[in-house]
Structure formats: structure tokens, C-alpha cells
Write a protein that holds these residues in place. Structure first.
Motif, PDB file in Angstrom:
ATOM      1  N   PHE A   1      33.385  40.851  50.122  1.00  0.00           N
ATOM      2  CA  PHE A   1      32.646  42.082  49.852  1.00  0.00           C
ATOM      3  C   PHE A   1      33.633  43.240  49.765  1.00  0.00           C
ATOM      4  CE2 PHE A   1      29.358  39.621  52.291  1.00  0.00           C
ATOM      5  CZ  PHE A   1      28.531  39.386  51.207  1.00  0.00           C
ATOM      6  N   ALA A   2      33.386  44.126  48.827  1.00  0.00           N
ATOM      7  CA  ALA A   2      34.297  45.251  48.629  1.00  0.00           C
ATOM      8  C   ALA A   2      34.243  46.234  49.789  1.00  0.00           C
ATOM      9  CB  ALA A   2      33.975  45.964  47.319  1.00  0.00           C
TER      10      ALA A   2
ATOM     11  N   LEU B   1      48.270  32.387  38.423  1.00  0.00           N
ATOM     12  CA  LEU B   1      47.901  33.519  37.568  1.00  0.00           C
ATOM     13  C   LEU B   1      47.921  34.817  38.356  1.00  0.00           C
ATOM     14  CD1 LEU B   1      45.026  32.018  35.386  1.00  0.00           C
ATOM     15  CD2 LEU B   1      47.454  32.268  34.821  1.00  0.00           C
ATOM     16  N   TYR B   2      47.429  34.788  39.590  1.00  0.00           N
ATOM     17  CA  TYR B   2      47.520  35.981  40.436  1.00  0.00           C
ATOM     18  C   TYR B   2      48.976  36.400  40.615  1.00  0.00           C
ATOM     19  CZ  TYR B   2      42.699  36.558  42.082  1.00  0.00           C
ATOM     20  OH  TYR B   2      41.358  36.829  42.173  1.00  0.00           O
ATOM     21  N   GLU B   3      49.817  35.435  40.905  1.00  0.00           N
ATOM     22  CA  GLU B   3      51.236  35.745  41.128  1.00  0.00           C
ATOM     23  C   GLU B   3      51.855  36.360  39.875  1.00  0.00           C
ATOM     24  OE1 GLU B   3      55.348  33.490  42.604  1.00  0.00           O
ATOM     25  OE2 GLU B   3      53.511  32.340  42.245  1.00  0.00           O
TER      26      GLU B   3
ATOM     27  N   LEU C   1      41.377  42.521  41.960  1.00  0.00           N
ATOM     28  CA  LEU C   1      40.609  41.468  42.621  1.00  0.00           C
ATOM     29  C   LEU C   1      41.415  40.658  43.629  1.00  0.00           C
ATOM     30  CD1 LEU C   1      38.412  40.161  39.661  1.00  0.00           C
ATOM     31  CD2 LEU C   1      37.776  41.718  41.511  1.00  0.00           C
ATOM     32  N   ALA C   2      42.745  40.754  43.567  1.00  0.00           N
ATOM     33  CA  ALA C   2      43.563  39.987  44.505  1.00  0.00           C
ATOM     34  C   ALA C   2      43.241  40.302  45.971  1.00  0.00           C
ATOM     35  CB  ALA C   2      45.051  40.215  44.222  1.00  0.00           C
ATOM     36  N   PRO C   3      43.118  41.582  46.371  1.00  0.00           N
ATOM     37  CA  PRO C   3      42.808  41.850  47.779  1.00  0.00           C
ATOM     38  C   PRO C   3      41.437  41.328  48.211  1.00  0.00           C
ATOM     39  CG  PRO C   3      43.655  43.813  46.686  1.00  0.00           C
ATOM     40  CD  PRO C   3      43.355  42.828  45.616  1.00  0.00           C
TER      41      PRO C   3
ATOM     42  N   MET D   1      40.818  50.773  42.233  1.00  0.00           N
ATOM     43  CA  MET D   1      39.771  51.479  42.992  1.00  0.00           C
ATOM     44  C   MET D   1      38.423  51.231  42.341  1.00  0.00           C
ATOM     45  SD  MET D   1      39.506  55.532  43.852  1.00  0.00           S
ATOM     46  CE  MET D   1      38.120  56.189  44.754  1.00  0.00           C
ATOM     47  N   THR D   2      37.412  50.904  43.138  1.00  0.00           N
ATOM     48  CA  THR D   2      36.080  50.684  42.615  1.00  0.00           C
ATOM     49  C   THR D   2      35.238  51.933  42.773  1.00  0.00           C
ATOM     50  OG1 THR D   2      35.213  49.887  44.715  1.00  0.00           O
ATOM     51  CG2 THR D   2      36.197  48.253  43.250  1.00  0.00           C
ATOM     52  N   THR D   3      34.217  52.032  41.958  1.00  0.00           N
ATOM     53  CA  THR D   3      33.250  53.114  42.101  1.00  0.00           C
ATOM     54  C   THR D   3      31.898  52.504  42.420  1.00  0.00           C
ATOM     55  OG1 THR D   3      32.804  53.061  39.732  1.00  0.00           O
ATOM     56  CG2 THR D   3      34.487  54.591  40.505  1.00  0.00           C
ATOM     57  N   ARG D   4      31.017  53.314  42.957  1.00  0.00           N
ATOM     58  CA  ARG D   4      29.722  52.824  43.389  1.00  0.00           C
ATOM     59  C   ARG D   4      28.668  53.222  42.369  1.00  0.00           C
ATOM     60  NH1 ARG D   4      28.705  48.900  46.000  1.00  0.00           N
ATOM     61  NH2 ARG D   4      30.325  49.519  47.450  1.00  0.00           N
ATOM     62  N   THR D   5      28.099  52.274  41.678  1.00  0.00           N
ATOM     63  CA  THR D   5      26.983  52.513  40.773  1.00  0.00           C
ATOM     64  C   THR D   5      25.979  51.396  40.954  1.00  0.00           C
ATOM     65  OG1 THR D   5      27.891  51.224  38.937  1.00  0.00           O
ATOM     66  CG2 THR D   5      28.516  53.546  39.040  1.00  0.00           C
ATOM     67  N   GLU D   6      24.812  51.585  40.397  1.00  0.00           N
ATOM     68  CA  GLU D   6      23.818  50.524  40.416  1.00  0.00           C
ATOM     69  C   GLU D   6      24.130  49.547  39.297  1.00  0.00           C
ATOM     70  OE1 GLU D   6      21.395  49.709  42.540  1.00  0.00           O
ATOM     71  OE2 GLU D   6      22.245  51.295  43.781  1.00  0.00           O
ATOM     72  N   CYS D   7      24.570  48.373  39.650  1.00  0.00           N
ATOM     73  CA  CYS D   7      24.842  47.345  38.655  1.00  0.00           C
ATOM     74  C   CYS D   7      23.529  46.717  38.218  1.00  0.00           C
ATOM     75  CB  CYS D   7      25.783  46.288  39.218  1.00  0.00           C
ATOM     76  SG  CYS D   7      27.439  46.931  39.549  1.00  0.00           S
ATOM     77  N   SER D   8      23.620  45.779  37.271  1.00  0.00           N
ATOM     78  CA  SER D   8      22.405  45.244  36.677  1.00  0.00           C
ATOM     79  C   SER D   8      21.654  44.312  37.609  1.00  0.00           C
ATOM     80  CB  SER D   8      22.751  44.484  35.391  1.00  0.00           C
ATOM     81  OG  SER D   8      23.608  43.393  35.675  1.00  0.00           O
TER      82      SER D   8
END
Length: 288
Positions: free
Chosen positions: A234-235, A88-90, A31-33, A1-8
Motif C-alpha cells: 500500500f502506498a 528489470l528493476y535493477e 514502484l520499486a519501493p 511521488m503519487t497524488t491522491r485522486t479517485e481512481c476508477s
């Protein structure tokens, strides 16, 4: 699960939780999906560059590659082993490995990569701010040297200076925007001679300040013309909108590129002027 923040850079989804884990399983499963794929594209590019660079610099002796934002050593794995990103994903999303402790996985990975080692490996030095990630890569034999240092905030250690002094090729497939001119300037102070630099840079980021810095050291930067590389999906809609806004600031049109739902990256190659003149990028890496 990702969170929403201001990245650099511009407001990307925040994946910091997967960047510094004891092993790469969370990284790959997250990152696979999103079909993160730029290391796959880089695998063939970097091997082509090293094949051309070797006779110019070492006469066939092993080259030294400095992989920036190396994470869990993915680029090193793809460079020096008969393995693909899909494999590697597998491996790391296989439910059979979910209960294996990190130490057990590292032991299995040492055997896995040793069995797939190419006969012509290069020396890979890894640099990343995430100590657990680079520690994993070093422990399983992917990196000759591994450094958890943030050169945006600190000067390089003496050990890092020594390890990168003879670098022939600097690679980066992610992280531009998190690392920038300060990191490159501090690295260049460590180098005995100007290296080649191959960078996959998201189109949402202006690479021009870095190009200008390289020019001060006599390097000419070429951009691979007529071709971009998908980085990942895009997420969510928020990230897509933020990316389109960033592209607008760069005066870039997403039509035929980011409007397919993926980030797209440009490939830049920086080299001494004489080597660019002798072998232009379009001859070295044809896209036709």
C-alpha cells in the motif's frame, strides 16, 4: 511521488504520471519501493499455460498472446526472454542510465532483449491506452503489434481487430477496474474462436460481471483455490483504509492477506468447458 485522486475502482493512489512516459525508468523507480511484483508471479503461470495450450491449438506453432494493459511490455519481456522482474528493476533504476536519453535507452534495450530472446517465443500483441508506453515496447522488439486504444470508450480499430483475431491467450496482470466488461465484450467481437483468459484480479474488485460475460461465450472460469498473490505494498495509510473498505464491500476478510500491508490478487482462468473438464485448473496449476 503519487497524488491522491479517485481512481476508477476505489480510491487507490494515482500513478498516472508514470504510465505514459517515453521509457520505463520512472515506472520502475516509482514502484520499486512498493515492491510491485505481480508480473514476477505471472511469468511462471503464463509459461505453464502456454505449454499446455500449444498442443491443443497449434500443434507446436507459435501462439498469439494478447496482453491487456501491457504498459511498457513487461509481461512480454518476461515471457519471451531469459530475464526476471528483479533484473528489470535493477536495470531501470540504475543511476548510470539516468542521463541516457530515451532514444539511447531504447537502442540499448533492443540489444539487451535480443541477446536474451528465448528460442520458443510467442507472438505478443499489446493493448494499452498509453501511446508512449506501447510505443516503447514495440520499438525495442517486445511486442509484435502494439495498440494505444481505450476499448472502454471506443470500438477497436480495424488494425486491432485484425491483429487479435487469432488470439490464443489473453493475459492481464493489472488494470481490472480501469478496463472491465466493455473492453472484453468488444474484444470478443474480434476473435475467431474463444481464447483462454488468465487474469490476476485484486481482491478489492468483483470479477463476477466479467465471469458472467465469458459464460455467454461458453467459457468456464475457475479461480485458483487456496492461494493469492501479492501485488504491491500500500502506498500509504489512506490507500490501505480504502482497500479495506473495498474488501468489506466484497465481504472479504483481510486477515492473513491484505493485513500484511500488500494488495493481494486472485488468479482466474477462463477456458472452453471441454478443456476445463479435460484438465482442471487445480491439475494445471497446483499450489501444493
Amino acid at each position: 511521488m503519487t497524488t491522491r485522486t479517485e481512481c476508477s475502482d476505489w480510491g487507490k493512489a494515482d500513478f498516472h504520471a508514470i504510465y505514459n512516459c517515453p521509457d520505463p525508468r520512472a515506472y520502475f523507480s516509482t514502484l520499486a519501493p512498493l515492491q510491485y511484483q505481480v508480473p514476477h508471479h505471472a511469468q511462471a503461470v503464463f509459461r505453464t499455460l502456454l505449454a499446455a495450450l500449444g498442443p491443443l491449438r497449434t500443434g507446436g506453432a507459435p501462439l498469439t498472446v494478447l496482453d491487456l494493459c501491457c504498459s511498457y511490455g513487461i509481461n512480454a519481456a518476461l515471457l519471451n526472454h531469459e530475464v526476471t522482474l528483479a533484473e528489470l528493476y535493477e536495470r531501470y533504476t540504475d543511476g548510470k542510465l539516468s542521463a541516457v536519453p530515451a532514444t539511447g535507452l531504447a537502442a540499448a534495450d533492443r540489444r539487451y532483449f535480443a541477446d536474451r530472446r528465448r528460442p520458443d517465443p510467442v507472438h505478443v500483441v499489446g493493448l494499452d491506452a498509453a501511446p508512449q508506453a506501447v510505443g516503447y515496447a514495440r520499438s525495442v522488439g517486445l511486442l509484435e503489434h502494439a495498440f494505444a486504444e481505450n476499448l472502454e470508450d471506443h470500438h477497436p480499430s480495424d488494425a486491432l481487430r485484425g491483429a487479435v483475431a487469432g488470439t490464443h491467450l489473453i493475459t492481464v496482470t493489472g488494470g481490472l477496474g480501469y478496463i472491465f466488461t466493455r473492453t472484453f465484450a468488444r474484444l470478443f467481437d474480434c476473435l475467431a474462436a474463444p481464447p483462454w483468459i488468465a487474469a490476476f484480479v485484486l481482491r478489492t474488485i468483483s470479477y463476477q460481471p466479467v465471469i458472467d460475460l465469458f459464460a455467454e461465450s461458453g467459457l468456464v472460469t475457475e479461480q485458483l483455490a487456496g492461494h493469492t498473490f501479492r501485488q504491491r505494498r500500500f502506498a500509504d495509510g489512506h490507500e490501505r483504509a480504502a482497500a479495506f473498505q473495498a474488501l468489506g464491500r466484497q465481504q472479504l476478510d483481510p486477515a492473513g492477506k491484505e493485513d500484511d500491508g500488500y494488495y493481494h490478487a486472485d488468479l482466474y482462468l477462463s477456458r472452453p468447458a471441454a478443456e476445463v473438464e479435460a484438465l482442471p485448473m487445480k491439475a494445471l496449476l497446483p499450489t501444493g
